[in-house]
Design an enzyme around this catalytic site. Sequence first.
Site, PDB file in Angstrom:
ATOM      1  N   GLY A   9       0.867  -1.180   0.000  1.00  0.00           N
ATOM      2  CA  GLY A   9       0.000   0.000   0.000  1.00  0.00           C
ATOM      3  C   GLY A   9       0.893   1.216   0.000  1.00  0.00           C
ATOM      4  O   GLY A   9       1.336   1.669   1.055  1.00  0.00           O
ATOM      5  N   LEU A  10       1.190   1.712  -1.216  1.00  0.00           N
ATOM      6  CA  LEU A  10       2.196   2.777  -1.305  1.00  0.00           C
ATOM      7  C   LEU A  10       1.581   4.154  -1.584  1.00  0.00           C
ATOM      8  O   LEU A  10       2.087   4.935  -2.380  1.00  0.00           O
ATOM      9  CB  LEU A  10       3.250   2.428  -2.364  1.00  0.00           C
ATOM     10  N   GLY A  14       2.083   4.969   3.420  1.00  0.00           N
ATOM     11  CA  GLY A  14       2.851   3.744   3.208  1.00  0.00           C
ATOM     12  C   GLY A  14       4.219   4.037   2.625  1.00  0.00           C
ATOM     13  O   GLY A  14       5.238   3.464   3.035  1.00  0.00           O
ATOM     14  N   SER A 128       0.351   7.583  14.146  1.00  0.00           N
ATOM     15  CA  SER A 128      -0.042   8.984  14.043  1.00  0.00           C
ATOM     16  C   SER A 128       1.130   9.862  13.680  1.00  0.00           C
ATOM     17  O   SER A 128       2.272   9.562  14.005  1.00  0.00           O
ATOM     18  CB  SER A 128      -0.632   9.480  15.367  1.00  0.00           C
ATOM     19  N   LYS A 182      -5.431   4.443  19.367  1.00  0.00           N
ATOM     20  CA  LYS A 182      -5.283   5.394  18.255  1.00  0.00           C
ATOM     21  C   LYS A 182      -6.603   6.122  17.978  1.00  0.00           C
ATOM     22  O   LYS A 182      -6.624   7.320  17.692  1.00  0.00           O
ATOM     23  CB  LYS A 182      -4.796   4.684  16.981  1.00  0.00           C
ATOM     24  N   HIS A 185      -6.959   8.697  20.544  1.00  0.00           N
ATOM     25  CA  HIS A 185      -6.025   9.762  20.169  1.00  0.00           C
ATOM     26  C   HIS A 185      -6.694  10.702  19.168  1.00  0.00           C
ATOM     27  O   HIS A 185      -6.640  11.923  19.293  1.00  0.00           O
ATOM     28  CB  HIS A 185      -4.746   9.162  19.561  1.00  0.00           C
ATOM     29  N   ASN A 186      -7.326  10.131  18.162  1.00  0.00           N
ATOM     30  CA  ASN A 186      -7.980  10.955  17.156  1.00  0.00           C
ATOM     31  C   ASN A 186      -9.162  11.730  17.736  1.00  0.00           C
ATOM     32  O   ASN A 186      -9.389  12.882  17.383  1.00  0.00           O
ATOM     33  CB  ASN A 186      -8.449  10.092  15.977  1.00  0.00           C
ATOM     34  N   ARG A 287     -18.591  19.634  14.017  1.00  0.00           N
ATOM     35  CA  ARG A 287     -18.264  19.385  12.606  1.00  0.00           C
ATOM     36  C   ARG A 287     -19.538  19.076  11.836  1.00  0.00           C
ATOM     37  O   ARG A 287     -19.746  19.564  10.724  1.00  0.00           O
ATOM     38  CB  ARG A 287     -17.290  18.213  12.473  1.00  0.00           C
TER      39      ARG A 287
HETATM   40  C1  6PG Z   1      -2.951  11.149  12.758  1.00  0.00           C
HETATM   41  C2  6PG Z   1      -4.274  11.661  12.234  1.00  0.00           C
HETATM   42  C3  6PG Z   1      -4.734  10.918  11.026  1.00  0.00           C
HETATM   43  C4  6PG Z   1      -5.951  11.478  10.278  1.00  0.00           C
HETATM   44  C5  6PG Z   1      -6.693  12.603  10.930  1.00  0.00           C
HETATM   45  C6  6PG Z   1      -7.765  13.208  10.059  1.00  0.00           C
HETATM   46  O1  6PG Z   1      -2.962  10.751  13.916  1.00  0.00           O
HETATM   47  O2  6PG Z   1      -1.950  11.173  12.046  1.00  0.00           O
HETATM   48  O3  6PG Z   1      -5.216  11.492  13.233  1.00  0.00           O
HETATM   49  O4  6PG Z   1      -4.979   9.596  11.431  1.00  0.00           O
HETATM   50  O5  6PG Z   1      -5.491  11.960   9.074  1.00  0.00           O
HETATM   51  O6  6PG Z   1      -7.273  12.160  12.104  1.00  0.00           O
HETATM   52  O7  6PG Z   1      -9.002  12.729  10.465  1.00  0.00           O
HETATM   53  P1  6PG Z   1     -10.342  13.381  10.006  1.00  0.00           P
HETATM   54  O8  6PG Z   1     -10.357  13.373   8.513  1.00  0.00           O
HETATM   55  O9  6PG Z   1     -11.409  12.515  10.575  1.00  0.00           O
HETATM   56  O10 6PG Z   1     -10.355  14.773  10.545  1.00  0.00           O
END
Ligand code: 6PG
Length: 474
Positions: A9-10, A14, A128, A182, A185-186, A287
Site C-alpha cells: 500500500g504505497l 505507506g 499517528s 489510536k 487519540h484521534n 463538525r
Molecule cells: C494522525 C491523524 C490521522 C488522520 C486525521 C484526520 O494521527 O496522524 O489522526 O490519522 O489523518 O485524524 O481525520 P479526520 O479526517 O477525521 O479529521
Amino acid sequence: DKADIGVTGLATMGRNLARNFAHHGHVVAVHNRTQNRTTAFMDQHRDEGAFLAAGSVEEFVASLRRPRKAIIMVKAGAPTDAVIEELAAHMEPGDMIIDGGNALYADTRRREAALRERGLHFVGAGISGGEEGALNGPSIMPGGAPEAYETLGPLLEDVAAKVDGTPCCVHVGPDGAGHFVKMVHNGIEYSDMQLIVESYDLLRQALGLSPQELADVFREWNRGDLESYLIEITTEVLGHTDAATGRPFVDVVVDQAEQKGTGRWTVQSALDLGVPVTGIAEAVFARALSGHPDQRTAARSLAGPQEKGAADGADLVEDVRRALYASKIVAYAQGFDQIAAASAEYGWSIDPGAMATIWRGGCIIRARFLDRIREAYEARPTLPTLLVDPTFAAALADAQVSWRRVVATAATIGVPTPGFSSALAYYDALRRDRLPAALLQGLRDYFGAHTYRRVDREGAFHTDWSGDRVERPA
Ligand code: 6PG
C-alpha cells in the site's frame, strides 16, 4: 537477500513509512496493488536505502525474512480484509501482518482472532503523525500478542519519534488495544482542534482581531502550558495569506468541516462504555453542524443578542488562554477514562502513563502537556480522574474564574463555544456534592416503576405513586 520488513500500500503514508524503515538501515520490501505505483516509488526513492520491489503479493511475501513482517497501509474496511486474505494465503505460522491504518478496533479484534486460529500474528498498530511523521518518526500504538511485539517492537521503536531518547512506541495491549488507543487519540485530536477554533472564533468576534493578529496570539500561547503541534500549526494557518486573492487564507476556505470517522467511532464507543467524553462528542457534533448549509442559511434570520463585542481585549485573550487549557485538561481526562473503561471491558491492561509517554512526540496531539499526564500517572497509577492530580487540580483552580468568564462572555455575545461550555459543565458536575440525578431517578420511578436506591438504606425501592405513596423495597 531478504527484507526485514515489508510495506504494501504505497499511498503517501505507506510510502513514507517504507522510506523511514530504509533510512534506518532496514531492508524493506515494497508492494502496491497497481504496480505502476511501486515502479514510481522505486524510480523516486531507490537511492535512499535498500528496497526490494515486489510485483505480486506472492513475491512480496517470499521476499520477507522469517518470521515475516508485512505492514499493510491501505484504506480501512473491506480493502484491508482483502489484503489480509491475500497475504495470509502465502504466509507460514509465526509470520505477522501489521495493519498500520486507522482500523476500527472491533475489526482488529475479529481479524486478530481469525489469524491466530491460522497460527499467524495480527498486529493492529495505530500510527499517528501524518505524512511528515510517517517519514521522520511517528507515534506508534501497536496492539496484538506480546510475542509478536518481541520481534516487531525493536523495528517499530527504531523508526518511531523519540522524546528524551524514549521511543514513542510501546506495546499497548492485546488484539484491538492499539487501534482503540489510536481511535481515542484521534477523538482527542478532534477536541483539541475544536477548542482551538473556538478560541479563534471568540477572540475574532469579540475583539475584532484579524487572522494575522490571532496568529500572533497563538504564537505567544505556544510558549507556555499550551505548547503543542496543533497550536503551532494554528499560527501557520491563521498567518497564511491566500495567494490567489490576497485575503486571509482562513476566509477563503468553505466553513464546513469534514471527517473520516475516527472521532465518530470514539463517541460511539464511549456511548457503549458509558463514559462521558463530552469534549470529543461536542467536537464531532460541531463538525456535523457546520456541514448542514441549508439549515444554517435558514437559521440566519433567527434572533441574536444585542451585545456583539466584549470590553477588555487583553483580559479576554488571557481568559481564553486559560479556558482553553482547562477545557483541554477535561478532554484528556475524559479520553483517558475511555481508555481505562475499554481496557477493563476487554482485559487489555493498558498502562495510561505509557500512552501519555508515546503521545509526547510524533503524533498530531503531541504537546508539552502530555509529559504532565505521564507524571500524573507515574505519581498515582490508579488516579480516578486526571482532574484530581494535584498539578491539574491546581491548574483548573487557577483557570476557573477565567473559564467561567469566557463561557459567560461567549453566551452573552452569541458565539458558540460548545467545547468550553461542555468542559466547564463536566467539571462542575463532577465536583458536585449532590446531582439532580436524584430527581431524575424519582421521575423514572414515577412513570415507569423503574425503582431507585436510597441514601439511608440498602437495596432498590419503589414508591407507590398512584396509591398510598409509601416507599417499599422493590
Ligand atoms: C494522525 C491523524 C490521522 C488522520 C486525521 C484526520 O494521527 O496522524 O489522526 O490519522 O489523518 O485524524 O481525520 P479526520 O479526517 O477525521 O479529521
